[in-house]
Design an enzyme around this catalytic site. Structure first.
Site: not given
Ligand code: NAI
Ligand code: MG
Length: 490
Positions: A187, A262, A296, A393
């Site tokens: 996904k 991660e 990240c 973050e």
């Molecule tokens: P997120 O963790 O919500 O999204 C990442 C992935 O997880 C997306 O594909 C999303 O659709 C999916 N996801 C969301 N909720 C889920 C659930 N309940 N079950 C399964 N999959 C789910 O991150 P988001 O909302 O895009 O960004 C929010 C904050 O997270 C950012 O501001 C940043 O601080 C952090 N972040 C960190 C990343 C990293 O590389 N460590 C990457 C993206 C965001």
């Protein structure tokens, strides 16, 4: 005479549907969602909005490919050859994939071409070489027995990735999964589905059998959560924020799925007075502002030794002032927009918080331009450990500079965080460098460099920055089960 390189024309979007069992199909519900160009805030394309019904079909296709299809019988070496073929096709389409990534994510095309694409291709090639090298052991046990272990694919894997490095995260996840012989339901992030779908098409062209890779675009709480809860999925690999990982851990508990995470960080980047200051300043600037600060492992807590603080900050401000913001498809652009409105709003909120907490905003601090989610490269000095801009973050171009006096103090402060993804130290004193590297609680430590990634070097977090490791030989562990076989010899 230098001539400006022309802005790249936006690429054609070719794949917008779910990819299930080798077929491109609309979502069962018929729903679609817009993917937005963050530089213009306008829709690029309507993409199938997958949910539980589509995930069910994809898991069925992946299970069938794993247990009955060609993939279940293929020689390991041929599995590697298919992965090489996919990497070759990505290389052939490098310009187009980079442009599509730039369009959907907002990252500068020059970064996509220099970093995202080459690293993704290299990762697939690195793991292709492992496909036929997954050896078990022969083990001497008591009695007249012959005992050996087999390494078998963990099964159907659900892979959920974020929007900051869409192609690269797909490659980090597909590489070890395919090498291990698993089948995949991925996904992509709802902000950036386009390049992952394009890679699905290239996998198909490469001859990777139908059902081995399935892609369901859609939202986290619907498509993502149904993948996590599905009893036919053996493992979830997730990259994103820790709050989502907590939900996934809880949702996966019913089926006790294998999990690798991660997650994010607030990585300390420590500059001592005896460092090569020019290199340290350039490296520290890159550590935070690369990819619009959406990394990240961003070096978002910059600890600078007191005696060089002011001079060091001057160097960083000068780099911010000459940074070229603009159209991501212009090869001269160094900084593009943030990925979406939500991230843009979040970052501006943190800039307000920093100002209200009493830090000094000495560079940037506002929106750039009138269209697109652009934010000026922003730098706060006078930041102290308990301020929210030093603990949270931010995931944007906002750097917090903190002063320190000695080694012991800075190590304690660097470790005073629930995160532990990365850290860096800049010094000419090798003893001090290795001392800090040993004491800092982080999965990766860079000495006199930052963001040096390689498919062979394991990456992942201590503490709340993750579980397990990706890349390197260790990156295969999570995709393999170990089976012990014992034969009576009497
Ligand atoms: P997120 O963790 O919500 O999204 C990442 C992935 O997880 C997306 O594909 C999303 O659709 C999916 N996801 C969301 N909720 C889920 C659930 N309940 N079950 C399964 N999959 C789910 O991150 P988001 O909302 O895009 O960004 C929010 C904050 O997270 C950012 O501001 C940043 O601080 C952090 N972040 C960190 C990343 C990293 O590389 N460590 C990457 C993206 C965001
Ligand atoms: Mg979210």
């Amino acid at each position: 005479m230098a001539t400006a390189s022309p802005t790249i024309a936006p690429p054609t979007v070719r794949q917008t549907q779910c990819f299930i069992g080798g077929q491109w199909v609309p979502a069962q519900s018929g729903k679609t969602f817009d993917t937005i160009n963050p530089a213009t805030e306008e829709p690029i394309a309507q993409v199938a909005e997958g949910d539980a019904a589509d995930v069910n079909l994809a898991v069925e296709a992946a299970r069938n490919a794993l247990e009955n299809g060609e993939w279940s019988r293929i020689d390991a070496r041929d599995r590697g050859a298919l992965m090489h073929r996919l990497a070759d096709l990505m290389e052939e389409e490098l310009d187009e994939l980079a442009a599509l990534e730039s369009l959907d994510n907002g990252k500068p095309i020059s970064d996509a071409k220099a970093a995202d694409l080459p690293l993704a291709i290299d990762c697939l090639r690195y793991y292709a070489g492992y496909a036929d090298k997954l050896h078990g052991q022969t083990i001497p046990i008591r009695g007249n027995y012959f005992t050996y272990t087999r390494r078998e694919p963990v099964g159907v894997v659900g892979q959920i990735i974020p929007w900051n490095f869409p192609i690269l995260m797909a490659a980090w996840k597909w590489g070890p999964a395919l090498a291990a012989g698993c089948t995949i339901v991925m996904k992509p992030a709802e902000q950036t589905p386009l390049t992952c779908l394009r890679m699905g098409r290239l996998a198909q062209k490469a001859g990777i059998p139908d059902g081995v890779i399935n892609i369901i675009p859609g939202y986290g709480p619907t498509a993502g959560a149904s993948l996590v809860k599905h009893p036919g999925v053996d493992k979830i690999a997730f990259t994103g924020e820790y709050l989502t990982a907590q939900i996934i851990m809880s949702d996966a508990s019913q089926t006790l799925k294998r999990l690798t995470f991660e997650l994010g960080g607030k990585s300390p980047n420590i500059v001592f007075a005896d460092a090569d200051l020019e290199a340290a300043a350039a490296g520290s600037h890159f550590a935070l502002y690369f990819n619009q600060g959406q990394c990240c492992c961003a070096g978002s807590r910059l600890f600078v030794e007191e005696s060089i603080h002011d001079e060091f900050v001057e160097r960083l401000i000068a780099m911010n002032q000459s940074r070229k913001l603009g159209d991501p498809l212009d090869p001269a652009t160094e900084q593009g927009p943030q990925v979406d409105q939500a991230q843009f709003d979040k970052i501006l909120k943190y800039i307000d918080i920093g100002n209200n907490e009493g830090a000094q905003c000495v560079s940037g601090g506002a929106r750039w331009g009138e269209q697109g989610y652009y934010i000026e490269p922003t730098l706060f000095t006078g930041v102290t450990d308990e301020m929210k801009i030093a603990t949270d973050e931010i995931f944007g171009p906002v750097l917090s500079v903190l002063k320190f006096k000695d080694v012991g103090e800075v190590i304690d402060r660097a470790n005073n965080t629930p995160y532990g993804l990365a850290a860096a130290v800049w010094t000419r004193d090798i003893g001090k460098a290795h001392h800090v590297a040993a004491k800092v609680k982080a999965g990766t430590v860079w000495i006199n460099c930052y963001d040096v990634f390689d498919a062979a070097a394991p990456f992942g977090g201590f503490k709340m920055s993750g579980m397990g490791r990706e890349l390197g030989e260790r990156g295969l562990d999570a995709y393999l089960e170990s089976k012990t076989v014992t034969v009576a010899l009497d």
